[in-house]
Design a protein around this motif. Sequence first.
Motif, short mmCIF file in Angstrom:
data_model
loop_
_atom_site.label_atom_id
_atom_site.label_comp_id
_atom_site.label_asym_id
_atom_site.label_seq_id
_atom_site.Cartn_x
_atom_site.Cartn_y
_atom_site.Cartn_z
N ARG A 1 -10.48 5.43 43.84
CA ARG A 1 -9.14 5.72 43.32
C ARG A 1 -8.50 4.50 42.67
O ARG A 1 -7.87 4.61 41.61
N THR B 1 -15.71 5.99 54.79
CA THR B 1 -15.09 7.01 53.95
C THR B 1 -13.82 6.50 53.28
O THR B 1 -13.59 6.72 52.08
N ASP B 2 -12.98 5.80 54.05
CA ASP B 2 -11.75 5.24 53.51
C ASP B 2 -12.04 4.25 52.39
O ASP B 2 -11.37 4.25 51.35
N CYS B 3 -13.06 3.43 52.59
CA CYS B 3 -13.44 2.44 51.58
C CYS B 3 -13.91 3.12 50.30
O CYS B 3 -13.48 2.75 49.20
N TYR C 1 -9.96 -1.86 54.92
CA TYR C 1 -10.44 -0.49 54.97
C TYR C 1 -10.67 -0.05 56.41
O TYR C 1 -11.12 -0.81 57.26
N ARG C 2 -10.39 1.24 56.68
CA ARG C 2 -10.52 1.76 58.04
C ARG C 2 -11.94 2.20 58.37
O ARG C 2 -12.27 2.41 59.53
N LEU D 1 -13.26 6.16 49.16
CA LEU D 1 -12.17 6.87 48.50
C LEU D 1 -11.19 5.91 47.83
O LEU D 1 -10.76 6.13 46.69
N ARG D 2 -10.83 4.82 48.53
CA ARG D 2 -9.85 3.89 47.97
C ARG D 2 -10.42 3.11 46.79
O ARG D 2 -9.71 2.89 45.79
#
Length: 320
Positions: free
Chosen positions: A184, A176-178, A172-173, A180-181
């Motif tokens: 999803r 927020t990226d974590c 994860y970047r 969202l991913r």
Amino acid sequence: MDPVIERQVSSSAAGPSHVCDTPDVSHQLPGQSQYGGLNFVSHMLAGAVAGISEHVAMYPMDTIKTRMQALGHPGQQLHGSSVPRAVAAVIKREGIAGLYGGVGVTTWAAGPAHALYFATYELAKDALGGNEAGHHPMATAVAGSMATIVNDGVMTPSDVVKQRLQVANSPYRGMTDCILRVSREEGTSAFFKSYRTTLVMNVPFTAIHFATYESCKKLLAMEEDESLAVQLAAGGMAGGVSAALTTPLDVVKTRLQLEGVNSATRYSTTAVRPMLRQIVREEGKRALWSGLKPRCLFHIPAAAICWGTYESAKSLLGAQ
């Protein structure tokens, strides 16, 4: 004036002694009543300050603990490593920043979570009679257990994100990226997958922690007023004892939160006992105590910092 009449007038002016049965508490200092003089909001504020201070100060040790307990760190296996070697390995490969992956989400969540944690504890403790004269370890233990149910509802989702950012070579970047991913790819239930296990671990952890803290304070302070040194020492002892005794449950919680991250290992259940048996069967009993040293090295000073900050904040707020 006749001496007898004078004495009667003086006595009448002073009034009968039983009229002033209600004690005057206006002169009491905040520290004289351990939990007196503060409302729910003040306890929340003190708890928020204490929680953020604790987690930020001890975050690097929490990162080491997480990596020792997790599976599958390509290029960097920390299982069985000593704490100094583990710290050195992380810094060599990733720099100081490697020890602070996910600290943002922890800071964001620790404030409100610990605000509710301590305020709920104080409210429950008072309702259970824990503030009455004498020693009431059972009341503090039950109050602490009730508080952690509220706290974990806030901290568990953030803990999932935090630990996924803590592992080596995290996919994860950032926070927020974590979020969202995971939402999803695994659904929102992934954020609460370990909630039951967290409660199974934290209810006894908190019961032991709070009962030990209050008991140690009474033992160390004896007849004297408790000092900051007493609060720090009692907090450290409470943190160490509770952390050590609940390490196997913490291993299960970490495995659930990191399931599928840089590891092909999957668990068919979130129940604690089956997972404990699977870990022992596949890795041996020693695996249940992975991260024991960094966990204790985290919780001993962390609890000291947390309690010292909390008690100091309460005194400061009570003095306003």
